[in-house]
Design an enzyme around this catalytic site. Sequence first.
Site, short mmCIF file in Angstrom:
data_model
loop_
_atom_site.label_atom_id
_atom_site.label_comp_id
_atom_site.label_asym_id
_atom_site.label_seq_id
_atom_site.Cartn_x
_atom_site.Cartn_y
_atom_site.Cartn_z
N LYS A 83 8.63 -13.75 89.80
CA LYS A 83 8.66 -12.29 89.96
C LYS A 83 9.96 -11.76 89.35
O LYS A 83 11.06 -12.22 89.70
CB LYS A 83 8.63 -11.99 91.46
CG LYS A 83 7.80 -10.78 91.83
CD LYS A 83 7.76 -10.70 93.35
CE LYS A 83 7.04 -9.49 93.84
NZ LYS A 83 7.17 -9.36 95.29
C1 E4P Z 1 5.13 -6.76 96.51
O1 E4P Z 1 5.08 -7.72 95.79
C2 E4P Z 1 6.29 -6.45 97.37
O2 E4P Z 1 6.78 -7.63 97.93
C3 E4P Z 1 5.98 -5.56 98.53
O3 E4P Z 1 4.63 -5.20 98.55
C4 E4P Z 1 6.96 -4.52 98.85
O4 E4P Z 1 6.48 -3.73 99.90
P1 E4P Z 1 7.38 -2.81 100.83
O5 E4P Z 1 7.52 -1.48 100.18
O6 E4P Z 1 6.61 -2.72 102.11
O7 E4P Z 1 8.70 -3.51 101.00
#
Ligand code: E4P
Length: 221
Positions: A83
């Site tokens: 990522k």
């Molecule tokens: C996606 O890959 C992220 O880890 C995640 O969905 C972030 O979500 P949040 O806005 O609830 O932290």
Amino acid sequence: MKLFLDTANLAHIKKFNQMGVVDGVTTNPSLVAKEPGEFEEIIAAICHEVKGDVSAEVVSTDFDGMLTEGRHLSAIAPNVVVKIPMIPEGLRATKAISQSGIRVNMTLVFSANQGLLAAKAGASFVSPFIGRLDDIGQRGMSLVEDLVKIRDNYHMKAEVLVGSIRHPQHVLEAAKIGADIATMPTEVMEKMMQHPLTDSGLKRFLDDWEKAKKAKASITV
Ligand code: E4P
């Protein structure tokens, strides 16, 4: 549509994986920071449990750092997806890493143009964060609509991975739009399973069954 869990908690992942409803997992530094143990060990354990894609995020913000970290993370297991944040250096790193055969999930995507660039750089997954857009008064789902349209217009290989999901309605809308993947906290997946009519319906079936059993028993006595 593939359903991913957005957590680094192995116990939670195992619970839902046993139900056959987990296609993959996404993590991020904030989620991993909540869990005890070493980052690499946490990712290795998740990759062992879930056969699908598991996203592990780099924390470097420079090209060389992202490259080194990305290679290191991808060596943990074949189902690791690296990522990388949607910043200019991240695009550069995405190009280099994806060209070496490692799959990239470009994260922190908040506009369709960012998503377009991520796909062009070679990301296998483009992650729009819809809840965070809703939080600032924008309609996060519009971004999903735009990205799905762009994907279809140009037959892009990159999958639209909807993140920052806050409730089951987000999952349903993303599915109707045609997003490839929704990643969600375990609480959201739990809520997707529930309906009060299922519970009351089951209770009535079991009560009727018990009543009939007792009635039959009293006739035979
Ligand atoms: C996606 O890959 C992220 O880890 C995640 O969905 C972030 O979500 P949040 O806005 O609830 O932290």
